[in-house]
Scaffold this motif. Structure first.
Motif, PDB file in Angstrom:
ATOM      1  N   LEU A   1      64.675   8.879 -14.094  1.00 13.42           N
ATOM      2  CA  LEU A   1      64.361   8.782 -15.588  1.00 13.42           C
ATOM      3  C   LEU A   1      65.384   8.654 -16.430  1.00 13.42           C
ATOM      4  O   LEU A   1      65.800   7.419 -17.039  1.00 13.42           O
ATOM      5  N   PRO A   2      66.405   9.002 -16.224  1.00 17.62           N
ATOM      6  CA  PRO A   2      67.762   9.282 -17.093  1.00 17.62           C
ATOM      7  C   PRO A   2      68.445   8.537 -17.264  1.00 17.62           C
ATOM      8  O   PRO A   2      69.404   7.468 -18.632  1.00 17.62           O
ATOM      9  N   LYS A   3      68.618   7.146 -16.246  1.00 20.22           N
ATOM     10  CA  LYS A   3      69.209   6.145 -15.299  1.00 20.22           C
ATOM     11  C   LYS A   3      68.070   4.478 -16.136  1.00 20.22           C
ATOM     12  O   LYS A   3      68.856   4.367 -16.626  1.00 20.22           O
ATOM     13  N   VAL A   4      67.023   5.089 -15.873  1.00 17.83           N
ATOM     14  CA  VAL A   4      65.808   3.698 -16.518  1.00 17.83           C
ATOM     15  C   VAL A   4      66.050   4.175 -18.298  1.00 17.83           C
ATOM     16  O   VAL A   4      66.035   2.688 -18.334  1.00 17.83           O
ATOM     17  N   GLU A   5      65.979   5.296 -18.217  1.00 17.87           N
ATOM     18  CA  GLU A   5      66.151   5.278 -19.926  1.00 17.87           C
ATOM     19  C   GLU A   5      66.970   4.763 -20.421  1.00 17.87           C
ATOM     20  O   GLU A   5      66.878   3.747 -22.165  1.00 17.87           O
ATOM     21  N   ARG A   6      68.660   4.917 -19.699  1.00 18.83           N
ATOM     22  CA  ARG A   6      69.812   4.189 -20.378  1.00 18.83           C
ATOM     23  C   ARG A   6      69.355   2.543 -20.523  1.00 18.83           C
ATOM     24  O   ARG A   6      69.754   2.163 -21.161  1.00 18.83           O
ATOM     25  N   LEU A   7      69.544   2.050 -19.232  1.00 20.45           N
ATOM     26  CA  LEU A   7      68.923   0.666 -18.489  1.00 20.45           C
ATOM     27  C   LEU A   7      67.732   0.009 -20.224  1.00 20.45           C
ATOM     28  O   LEU A   7      68.116  -0.688 -20.643  1.00 20.45           O
ATOM     29  N   LEU A   8      66.773   0.735 -20.332  1.00 18.22           N
ATOM     30  CA  LEU A   8      66.301   0.662 -21.541  1.00 18.22           C
ATOM     31  C   LEU A   8      66.679   0.325 -23.331  1.00 18.22           C
ATOM     32  O   LEU A   8      65.456   0.550 -24.043  1.00 18.22           O
ATOM     33  N   ASN A   9      68.066   0.857 -23.187  1.00 18.85           N
ATOM     34  CA  ASN A   9      68.640   1.099 -24.006  1.00 18.85           C
ATOM     35  C   ASN A   9      67.659   2.247 -24.821  1.00 18.85           C
ATOM     36  O   ASN A   9      67.386   2.063 -26.415  1.00 18.85           O
ATOM     37  N   GLY A  10      67.558   3.232 -24.569  1.00 22.24           N
ATOM     38  CA  GLY A  10      67.083   4.656 -25.031  1.00 22.24           C
ATOM     39  C   GLY A  10      65.029   4.715 -24.881  1.00 22.24           C
ATOM     40  O   GLY A  10      64.620   5.316 -25.886  1.00 22.24           O
ATOM     41  N   VAL A  11      64.370   3.348 -24.587  1.00 19.54           N
ATOM     42  CA  VAL A  11      62.673   3.543 -25.019  1.00 19.54           C
ATOM     43  C   VAL A  11      62.757   4.447 -23.452  1.00 19.54           C
ATOM     44  O   VAL A  11      63.283   5.119 -22.389  1.00 19.54           O
ATOM     45  N   THR A  12      62.140   5.937 -24.487  1.00 19.28           N
ATOM     46  CA  THR A  12      61.712   6.735 -23.212  1.00 19.28           C
ATOM     47  C   THR A  12      60.402   6.863 -22.684  1.00 19.28           C
ATOM     48  O   THR A  12      59.127   6.154 -23.307  1.00 19.28           O
ATOM     49  N   ILE A  13      60.494   7.412 -21.346  1.00 19.47           N
ATOM     50  CA  ILE A  13      59.182   7.405 -20.502  1.00 19.47           C
ATOM     51  C   ILE A  13      58.694   8.660 -20.400  1.00 19.47           C
ATOM     52  O   ILE A  13      57.190   8.197 -19.510  1.00 19.47           O
ATOM     53  N   ALA A  14      59.256   9.320 -20.754  1.00 18.71           N
ATOM     54  CA  ALA A  14      58.374  10.801 -20.442  1.00 18.71           C
ATOM     55  C   ALA A  14      59.143  11.944 -21.342  1.00 18.71           C
ATOM     56  O   ALA A  14      60.525  11.601 -21.472  1.00 18.71           O
ATOM     57  N   PRO A  15      58.577  13.225 -20.932  1.00 24.70           N
ATOM     58  CA  PRO A  15      59.100  14.479 -21.940  1.00 24.70           C
ATOM     59  C   PRO A  15      60.043  14.580 -21.284  1.00 24.70           C
ATOM     60  O   PRO A  15      60.351  13.933 -20.212  1.00 24.70           O
ATOM     61  N   ARG A  16      61.000  15.414 -21.982  1.00 21.79           N
ATOM     62  CA  ARG A  16      62.617  15.746 -21.464  1.00 21.79           C
ATOM     63  C   ARG A  16      61.968  17.038 -20.537  1.00 21.79           C
ATOM     64  O   ARG A  16      61.619  17.919 -21.073  1.00 21.79           O
TER      65      ARG A  16
ATOM     66  N   ASP B   1      53.022   4.783 -29.379  1.00 24.29           N
ATOM     67  CA  ASP B   1      53.582   5.306 -27.932  1.00 24.29           C
ATOM     68  C   ASP B   1      52.622   5.246 -26.965  1.00 24.29           C
ATOM     69  O   ASP B   1      52.184   6.374 -27.368  1.00 24.29           O
ATOM     70  N   LEU B   2      53.727   5.910 -25.973  1.00 22.53           N
ATOM     71  CA  LEU B   2      53.104   6.469 -24.895  1.00 22.53           C
ATOM     72  C   LEU B   2      54.145   7.257 -24.300  1.00 22.53           C
ATOM     73  O   LEU B   2      55.734   6.379 -23.775  1.00 22.53           O
ATOM     74  N   TYR B   3      54.277   8.500 -23.365  1.00 26.84           N
ATOM     75  CA  TYR B   3      54.948   9.373 -22.228  1.00 26.84           C
ATOM     76  C   TYR B   3      54.035   8.725 -21.158  1.00 26.84           C
ATOM     77  O   TYR B   3      52.555   9.052 -20.866  1.00 26.84           O
ATOM     78  N   PHE B   4      54.469   8.664 -20.043  1.00 21.90           N
ATOM     79  CA  PHE B   4      54.001   9.222 -18.450  1.00 21.90           C
ATOM     80  C   PHE B   4      54.476  10.526 -18.318  1.00 21.90           C
ATOM     81  O   PHE B   4      55.054  10.931 -18.097  1.00 21.90           O
ATOM     82  N   ILE B   5      53.142  11.212 -17.201  1.00 23.89           N
ATOM     83  CA  ILE B   5      54.034  12.581 -16.979  1.00 23.89           C
ATOM     84  C   ILE B   5      53.440  12.104 -15.524  1.00 23.89           C
ATOM     85  O   ILE B   5      52.635  11.606 -15.170  1.00 23.89           O
ATOM     86  N   ASP B   6      53.740  13.064 -14.931  1.00 27.78           N
ATOM     87  CA  ASP B   6      53.419  14.222 -13.381  1.00 27.78           C
ATOM     88  C   ASP B   6      54.056  12.647 -12.757  1.00 27.78           C
ATOM     89  O   ASP B   6      53.201  11.794 -11.549  1.00 27.78           O
ATOM     90  N   PHE B   7      55.074  12.909 -12.359  1.00 29.53           N
ATOM     91  CA  PHE B   7      55.570  11.688 -11.074  1.00 29.53           C
ATOM     92  C   PHE B   7      55.901  12.269  -9.568  1.00 29.53           C
ATOM     93  O   PHE B   7      56.792  12.349  -8.452  1.00 29.53           O
ATOM     94  N   GLN B   8      55.172  13.800  -9.700  1.00 30.31           N
ATOM     95  CA  GLN B   8      55.249  14.063  -8.199  1.00 30.31           C
ATOM     96  C   GLN B   8      54.827  13.165  -7.090  1.00 30.31           C
ATOM     97  O   GLN B   8      55.524  13.246  -5.878  1.00 30.31           O
ATOM     98  N   ALA B   9      54.561  12.460  -7.385  1.00 36.06           N
ATOM     99  CA  ALA B   9      53.858  11.035  -5.714  1.00 36.06           C
ATOM    100  C   ALA B   9      54.310   9.894  -6.131  1.00 36.06           C
ATOM    101  O   ALA B   9      54.379   8.936  -5.184  1.00 36.06           O
ATOM    102  N   SER B  10      55.388   9.424  -6.830  1.00 32.03           N
ATOM    103  CA  SER B  10      56.188   8.176  -6.915  1.00 32.03           C
ATOM    104  C   SER B  10      56.506   8.099  -5.569  1.00 32.03           C
ATOM    105  O   SER B  10      57.452   8.454  -4.980  1.00 32.03           O
ATOM    106  N   VAL B  11      56.363   6.221  -5.636  1.00 35.21           N
ATOM    107  CA  VAL B  11      56.888   5.976  -4.541  1.00 35.21           C
ATOM    108  C   VAL B  11      57.451   4.854  -4.896  1.00 35.21           C
ATOM    109  O   VAL B  11      56.697   3.931  -5.302  1.00 35.21           O
ATOM    110  N   TYR B  12      58.849   4.504  -3.557  1.00 38.10           N
ATOM    111  CA  TYR B  12      59.247   3.060  -3.812  1.00 38.10           C
ATOM    112  C   TYR B  12      58.287   1.807  -2.549  1.00 38.10           C
ATOM    113  O   TYR B  12      58.170   2.165  -2.048  1.00 38.10           O
ATOM    114  N   SER B  13      57.677   1.499  -3.828  1.00 37.82           N
ATOM    115  CA  SER B  13      56.602   0.343  -2.977  1.00 37.82           C
ATOM    116  C   SER B  13      56.073  -0.243  -4.102  1.00 37.82           C
ATOM    117  O   SER B  13      55.987  -0.672  -5.441  1.00 37.82           O
TER     118      SER B  13
END
Length: 407
Positions: free
Chosen positions: A103-118, A269-281
């Motif tokens: 997530l930190p890399k994603v948010e840097r790519l998106l110029n600070g767009v926040t995807i999830a809580p800290r 605005d929104l935040y996504f939470i609960d990434f425990q099942a995330s998968v590259y698919s």
């Protein structure tokens, strides 16, 4: 440091040392003095199935100003056999890795767009536990899951999801081992094995309900044939495939895993939470999981294509801004969604009846009760008779027949 448990049944390890470690890890390089912790909430029945959630307010001083207060969300595995199963599946370590390495890399790519809580802290002992900043004081809250999400909520979800997916494609291209190899195992397939009895009971009861709907008798027979194929096909339907567009999919995208912020009553605005099942698919996994569990029925029925087009517009623009090529076409995305319709169908049967139930009726919707024959049947009878469930599932069943999932 004073830890006030506020007469809430809190695990013994959430003591002063635990919170000292939380702040040391969450605020690296700063000399933080934590003065007191005050618990405000314990686990809430009927809303969380894989974890126990606690909330606490912390007063601390960072040496730069007066005392500050921060609200924390603490998420731990449940005790007993169920918690042990989820621990073996690696759900918490997957979520930890998403927060630390991705997530930190994603948010840097998106110029600070926040995807999830800290994210602040993870510990393995004595029980796997994650700590996050509670964003409810910032105005981020759950939407009404019973009613379902309207068009504005859904558009916002797909716009940010598109940014998330697009950034993950860029990262996967740059760092294939960090993304493609690290997150290529679908943990929800293992969850289905752990909760196999509940899965079977949900589908069996649903087939009986469908049989009572006018014009759906043949469909109920097709559904029963489908049920018998679930165990041997779950991995194929839900897991990553060789030839597909790949993103880091959230893989558990439904209304209770999204926190919305409002202005003048409108979601902004929104935040996504609960990434425990995330998968590259496939991105289709997130689409169908969300579409068949979270929108109001009229939105699913009448706005489906517009929502997909809105996603693609944001997805394409983000990839262009990040210099990614070749960019998948809208037709490519539509193909991915159709290939993963079975995923949304399965999770709709598994959880939509619970989502549609009023909270006053589902306070005891624990996995234990859902696996209990009598208690589980009562819960299913209530949930599967709600208007939204019936309308949505009739739509989904017709869709499954049209594309050949039900034969």
């Amino acid at each position: 440091m004073l830890v006030d448990y506020n007469n809430i049944n809190i695990p013994h390890f959430m003591d002063s040392k635990f919170f000292e470690a939380t702040f040391k890890n969450g605020f690296p390089g700063k000399l933080i003095k934590v003065k007191n912790i005050f618990f405000t909430m314990g686990p809430k029945l009927g809303e969380n199935y894989v974890s126990h959630i606690y909330r606490a307010d912390a007063t601390y001083n960072d040496g730069e100003s007066e005392d500050k207060t921060i609200s924390l969300i603490i998420k731990s595995l449940p005790e007993g056999e169920l918690g042990a199963h989820f621990g073996e599946m690696g759900l918490f370590t997957r979520e930890r890795d998403i927060y630390i390495h991705f997530l930190p890399k994603v948010e840097r790519l998106l110029n600070g767009v926040t995807i999830a809580p800290r994210f602040l802290y993870y510990t393995e002992q004595p029980m796997e536990t994650l700590v996050f900043v509670d964003v409810s004081p910032l105005g981020y809250v759950l939407a009404d899951r019973v009613r379902g999400l309207d068009e504005k909520h859904c558009r916002l979800v797909f716009e940010k999801l598109a940014e998330f997916h697009a950034a993950s494609m860029v990262l996967a291209k740059e760092q294939p081992k960090e993304i493609g190899e690290k997150f290529n195992e679908d943990r929800l397939i293992d969850e289905q094995k752990v909760m196999g009895n509940m899965f079977n009971q949900n589908f069996t009861h649903f087939a009986k309900v469908v049989e009572t709907w006018p014009g759906f008798k043949d469909t109920s027979e097709k559904l029963r044939r489908f049920i018998s194929t679930i165990p041997q096909n779950m991995a194929k339907w839900c897991g990553p495939a060789d030839k597909e567009i790949k993103v880091l999919a959230h893989n558990d995208l439904w209304v209770n895993n999204i926190l919305f912020k409002y202005k003048d009553g409108e979601p902004v605005d929104l935040y996504f939470i609960d990434f425990q099942a995330s998968v590259y698919s496939s991105p289709g996994i997130d689409f169908t999981h969300f579409l068949y569990t979270s929108p109001q029925f009229d939105i699913l029925d009448q706005k489906r294509d517009l929502l997909i087009e809105g996603y693609y517009k944001s997805f394409k623009a983000t990839l262009e801004n990040l210099g990614y090529s070749p960019i998948p076409t809208l037709e490519n995305i539509l193909e991915e969604i159709e290939k993963r319709e079975t995923v949304g169908f399965i999770w709709a049967v598994v959880k939509l009846f619970l989502i549609c139930m009023d909270p006053s009726e589902c306070g005891e919707n624990s996995l234990e009760n859902l696996n209990d024959k009598d208690k589980g049947e009562k819960i299913r009878e209530i949930g599967m008779s709600t208007k939204r469930f019936v309308s949505t599932m009739q739509y989904v069943l017709r869709r499954m027949e049209k594309i050949g999932v039900l034969k």
